[in-house]
Design a protein around this motif. Structure first.
Motif, mmCIF file in Angstrom:
data_model
loop_
_atom_site.group_PDB
_atom_site.id
_atom_site.type_symbol
_atom_site.label_atom_id
_atom_site.label_comp_id
_atom_site.label_asym_id
_atom_site.label_seq_id
_atom_site.Cartn_x
_atom_site.Cartn_y
_atom_site.Cartn_z
ATOM 1 N N GLN A 113 33.680 42.657 28.771
ATOM 2 C CA GLN A 113 33.432 40.894 28.584
ATOM 3 C C GLN A 113 32.064 40.534 30.109
ATOM 4 O OE1 GLN A 113 33.817 38.662 26.585
ATOM 5 N NE2 GLN A 113 35.373 39.383 25.203
ATOM 6 N N ARG A 114 31.491 42.230 30.262
ATOM 7 C CA ARG A 114 30.440 41.570 31.457
ATOM 8 C C ARG A 114 30.547 41.154 31.997
ATOM 9 N NH1 ARG A 114 29.050 40.853 26.489
ATOM 10 N NH2 ARG A 114 27.613 39.027 26.940
ATOM 11 N N VAL A 115 32.086 40.822 32.797
ATOM 12 C CA VAL A 115 31.725 40.567 34.448
ATOM 13 C C VAL A 115 31.792 40.455 35.604
ATOM 14 C CG1 VAL A 115 33.922 39.520 35.634
ATOM 15 C CG2 VAL A 115 34.117 39.601 33.259
ATOM 16 N N SER A 116 30.858 39.580 35.738
ATOM 17 C CA SER A 116 30.274 40.334 36.761
ATOM 18 C C SER A 116 30.243 39.849 38.445
ATOM 19 C CB SER A 116 28.273 39.955 36.803
ATOM 20 O OG SER A 116 28.428 38.786 36.952
ATOM 21 N N VAL A 117 30.938 38.445 38.607
ATOM 22 C CA VAL A 117 32.010 38.163 39.503
ATOM 23 C C VAL A 117 32.640 37.363 39.133
ATOM 24 C CG1 VAL A 117 30.936 36.378 40.858
ATOM 25 C CG2 VAL A 117 28.979 37.647 39.914
ATOM 26 N N LEU A 118 33.646 38.347 40.632
ATOM 27 C CA LEU A 118 34.625 38.314 40.523
ATOM 28 C C LEU A 118 35.885 38.257 42.357
ATOM 29 C CD1 LEU A 118 36.058 40.564 41.079
ATOM 30 C CD2 LEU A 118 35.636 41.124 39.284
ATOM 31 N N HIS A 119 36.393 37.302 42.310
ATOM 32 C CA HIS A 119 37.695 37.639 43.521
ATOM 33 C C HIS A 119 38.365 38.483 43.271
ATOM 34 C CE1 HIS A 119 40.820 35.349 46.230
ATOM 35 N NE2 HIS A 119 39.300 35.472 47.035
ATOM 36 N N PHE A 120 38.745 38.751 44.027
ATOM 37 C CA PHE A 120 40.222 40.020 44.706
ATOM 38 C C PHE A 120 40.635 39.085 45.748
ATOM 39 C CE2 PHE A 120 38.865 43.002 42.086
ATOM 40 C CZ PHE A 120 39.928 43.272 41.270
ATOM 41 N N VAL A 121 42.106 39.112 45.916
ATOM 42 C CA VAL A 121 42.162 39.398 47.722
ATOM 43 C C VAL A 121 42.885 40.941 48.437
ATOM 44 C CG1 VAL A 121 44.332 37.129 47.256
ATOM 45 C CG2 VAL A 121 45.035 39.381 47.092
ATOM 46 N N PRO A 122 42.722 41.571 48.841
ATOM 47 C CA PRO A 122 42.744 42.558 49.595
ATOM 48 C C PRO A 122 43.781 43.166 48.749
ATOM 49 C CG PRO A 122 41.810 41.410 51.517
ATOM 50 C CD PRO A 122 42.398 40.191 50.426
ATOM 51 N N SER A 123 45.206 42.607 49.323
ATOM 52 C CA SER A 123 45.913 43.625 48.525
ATOM 53 C C SER A 123 46.154 43.994 47.205
ATOM 54 C CB SER A 123 47.311 43.341 48.293
ATOM 55 O OG SER A 123 47.141 41.613 48.191
ATOM 56 N N MET A 124 45.577 43.096 46.331
ATOM 57 C CA MET A 124 45.362 42.893 44.654
ATOM 58 C C MET A 124 43.761 43.857 44.277
ATOM 59 S SD MET A 124 46.505 42.531 41.692
ATOM 60 C CE MET A 124 45.953 43.118 40.210
ATOM 61 N N LYS A 131 40.778 34.278 37.073
ATOM 62 C CA LYS A 131 42.078 35.026 37.001
ATOM 63 C C LYS A 131 42.983 34.113 38.216
ATOM 64 C CE LYS A 131 40.987 38.922 40.015
ATOM 65 N NZ LYS A 131 41.813 38.620 41.283
ATOM 66 N N THR A 132 41.664 33.822 39.213
ATOM 67 C CA THR A 132 43.300 33.213 40.110
ATOM 68 C C THR A 132 44.033 32.201 39.335
ATOM 69 O OG1 THR A 132 41.151 33.654 41.835
ATOM 70 C CG2 THR A 132 43.330 32.259 42.484
ATOM 71 N N PRO A 133 45.861 31.764 40.023
ATOM 72 C CA PRO A 133 46.418 30.910 39.764
ATOM 73 C C PRO A 133 45.727 29.350 40.375
ATOM 74 C CG PRO A 133 48.053 32.386 40.422
ATOM 75 C CD PRO A 133 45.907 33.061 40.066
ATOM 76 N N THR A 134 45.758 28.356 39.423
ATOM 77 C CA THR A 134 44.411 26.986 39.948
ATOM 78 C C THR A 134 45.883 26.690 41.032
ATOM 79 O OG1 THR A 134 46.725 25.743 38.288
ATOM 80 C CG2 THR A 134 44.054 27.141 37.724
ATOM 81 N N THR A 135 47.109 27.283 41.525
ATOM 82 C CA THR A 135 47.642 26.791 42.708
ATOM 83 C C THR A 135 47.366 27.049 43.905
ATOM 84 O OG1 THR A 135 49.206 28.542 41.920
ATOM 85 C CG2 THR A 135 50.064 25.644 41.572
ATOM 86 N N PHE A 136 45.955 28.307 43.824
ATOM 87 C CA PHE A 136 45.316 28.963 45.192
ATOM 88 C C PHE A 136 43.856 28.341 44.886
ATOM 89 C CE2 PHE A 136 48.775 31.446 44.075
ATOM 90 C CZ PHE A 136 49.774 31.527 45.444
ATOM 91 N N ASP A 137 43.698 27.818 46.464
ATOM 92 C CA ASP A 137 42.496 27.156 46.025
ATOM 93 C C ASP A 137 40.919 27.750 45.813
ATOM 94 O OD1 ASP A 137 42.709 28.448 48.806
ATOM 95 O OD2 ASP A 137 42.124 26.704 49.507
ATOM 96 N N LEU A 149 32.263 31.151 31.548
ATOM 97 C CA LEU A 149 33.039 31.704 32.496
ATOM 98 C C LEU A 149 34.569 32.659 31.430
ATOM 99 C CD1 LEU A 149 35.212 30.891 34.747
ATOM 100 C CD2 LEU A 149 35.799 28.664 34.059
ATOM 101 N N VAL A 150 34.718 33.230 31.891
ATOM 102 C CA VAL A 150 35.699 35.082 30.991
ATOM 103 C C VAL A 150 37.156 34.488 31.705
ATOM 104 C CG1 VAL A 150 36.426 37.099 30.819
ATOM 105 C CG2 VAL A 150 33.870 36.176 30.475
ATOM 106 N N VAL A 151 38.264 33.697 30.491
ATOM 107 C CA VAL A 151 39.720 33.442 31.176
ATOM 108 C C VAL A 151 40.163 34.387 31.022
ATOM 109 C CG1 VAL A 151 41.335 31.851 30.819
ATOM 110 C CG2 VAL A 151 38.921 31.074 30.961
ATOM 111 N N ALA A 152 41.316 34.636 32.233
ATOM 112 C CA ALA A 152 42.137 36.206 32.091
ATOM 113 C C ALA A 152 43.144 35.448 31.365
ATOM 114 C CB ALA A 152 41.964 36.564 33.750
ATOM 115 N N ARG A 153 43.703 35.868 30.746
ATOM 116 C CA ARG A 153 45.381 35.840 29.759
ATOM 117 C C ARG A 153 46.196 35.508 30.959
ATOM 118 N NH1 ARG A 153 46.267 41.861 27.758
ATOM 119 N NH2 ARG A 153 47.528 43.070 29.258
ATOM 120 N N PRO A 154 47.463 35.128 30.748
ATOM 121 C CA PRO A 154 48.397 34.695 31.704
ATOM 122 C C PRO A 154 48.917 35.586 32.237
ATOM 123 C CG PRO A 154 48.411 32.941 29.716
ATOM 124 C CD PRO A 154 47.527 33.902 29.159
ATOM 125 N N GLU A 155 49.471 36.332 33.806
ATOM 126 C CA GLU A 155 49.585 37.113 34.377
ATOM 127 C C GLU A 155 48.532 38.376 34.514
ATOM 128 O OE1 GLU A 155 52.256 36.610 36.028
ATOM 129 O OE2 GLU A 155 51.670 34.428 35.063
#
Length: 363
Positions: free
Chosen positions: A235-246, A192-198, A214-220
């Motif tokens: 989709q039974r996602v088990s692993v993901l990333h969040f920035v703390p504010s999100m 779900k992270t925009p590809t412009t962020f590493d 790999l489960v791909v979130a829709r744009p935005e």
């Protein structure tokens, strides 16, 4: 992808309730890689990618790397002068895009557009071999010190600064992540992270290298907590990333306990407040869901430190932990040998003669 990934069961990608099998994903990547090689893409060259999150985005990024090039993600919502500065600096051979995105490319972007859903490009792709791409197909052997991607940061002055990250650096980073967090056949990772962020780099490559869907979130979709909660559950996602504010926004709407498949949440990009850590673990309702706090600059191949964020800490922010990385690193907190400035001069610099087998490409 890693050798074992092709033997894994289940889809490679899931997007909007559609699945792309590993066989079809690999075939599409190989055909597009051959098309790119035919257009002059190879080690030390750059290909811009201007696509929304989709199957095509994943295929495009993997095809660039498999052809030997470095991918440059472009966010077409950015101002035209910023995008033009990025392409003028990195000098991509071409831009991979689609018909809906083509009109959003600034006039100042001089690289040739390759429009993946244009009839003539589709016909060309259909006529190409889908067998695995090797150094025999590439314009030159792919070496560990060749760049894998180029990402532009805001820079300390506010002017975009391009960073090239090499294969050996990101492969080391992915190897550390697998050794530390160990994906299993039951896992599903969210992209779900925009590809412009590493941070997106480990989402794009780690699960596919391990044969995990790999489960791909829709744009935005990354901005919508309710959509994300439904996607994680459905989709039974088990692993993901969040920035703390999100993560904060997510917990305002969703209890972690209501996402029964979730086992690992990685945070980075901002300081992680300890009260948010406490709230996260309370929201899990007694379930053991790991919260990991990672830190690092783009120049250091995503992250350089890691710590498990446990409840009850006395400090205002969670610890960023100790250095991460595998023994292959000279120094996991030293970016100088892991990245290059994305200037035209560095795009044509000579690569190390290290054997590629010692640090394979992350595809």
């Amino acid at each position: 992808m890693a050798a074992g990934a092709a033997k894994a069961e289940g889809p490679a990608l899931v997007f909007e309730d559609e699945e792309l099998s590993r066989t079809e994903f690999d075939a599409r990547v190989n055909r597009l890689a051959r098309l790119l090689i035919g257009r002059g893409v190879g080690p030390e060259s750059v290909v811009a990618v201007a696509l929304p999150r989709s199957f095509d985005l994943l295929v495009a990024i993997h095809a660039v790397v498999r052809a030997g090039g470095a991918y440059l993600p472009l966010d077409l919502t950015l101002p035209a002068d910023r995008l033009t500065h990025m392409t003028d600096t990195a000098r991509p051979v071409c831009v991979l895009t689609d018909l809906p995105s083509l009109g959003a490319l600034p006039a100042g972007v001089e690289a040739e557009p390759v429009v993946l859903d244009a009839p003539e490009v589709r016909a060309e792709l259909d006529g190409l071999d889908d067998a695995v791409v090797t150094d025999a197909d590439r314009s030159a052997p792919l070496l560990p010190r060749h760049p894998a991607y180029v990402i532009f940061t805001s820079g300390s002055t506010g002017r975009p600064k391009g960073v090239m990250v090499e294969h050996e650096a990101i492969v080391n980073r992915l190897a550390w992540m697998e050794g530390t967090y160990r994906l299993t056949p039951a896992d599903r990772v969210l992209q779900k992270t925009p590809t412009t962020f590493d941070v997106s780099v480990w989402e794009l490559f780690w699960p596919l290298a391990q044969g995990v869907p790999l489960v791909v979130a829709r744009p935005e979709g990354h901005r919508d907590p309710q959509y994300l909660a439904e996607l994680i559950r459905g989709q039974r996602v088990s692993v993901l990333h969040f920035v703390p504010s999100m993560l904060q926004a997510f917990l305002d709407s969703v209890d972690v306990a209501d996402c029964p498949g979730l086992r690992l949440v990685v945070c980075s990009g901002e300081a992680l407040p300890t009260d948010l850590v406490d709230r996260f673990h309370a929201s899990a309702g007694g379930r053991a869901v790991a919260l990991e706090n990672l830190y690092g600059p783009t120049e250091a191949a995503v992250d350089v430190t890691a710590a498990t964020a446990l409840p009850g800490a006395a400090t205002a922010s969670a610890s960023i932990g100790s250095p991460s990385g595998t023994p292959a690193s000279t120094s996991s907190t030293d970016a100088s040998s892991r990245s290059r400035s994305a200037s035209p001069a560095s795009c044509t610099s000579r690569a190390s003669s290290s054997p590629a087998a010692t640090s394979p490409a992350p595809t």
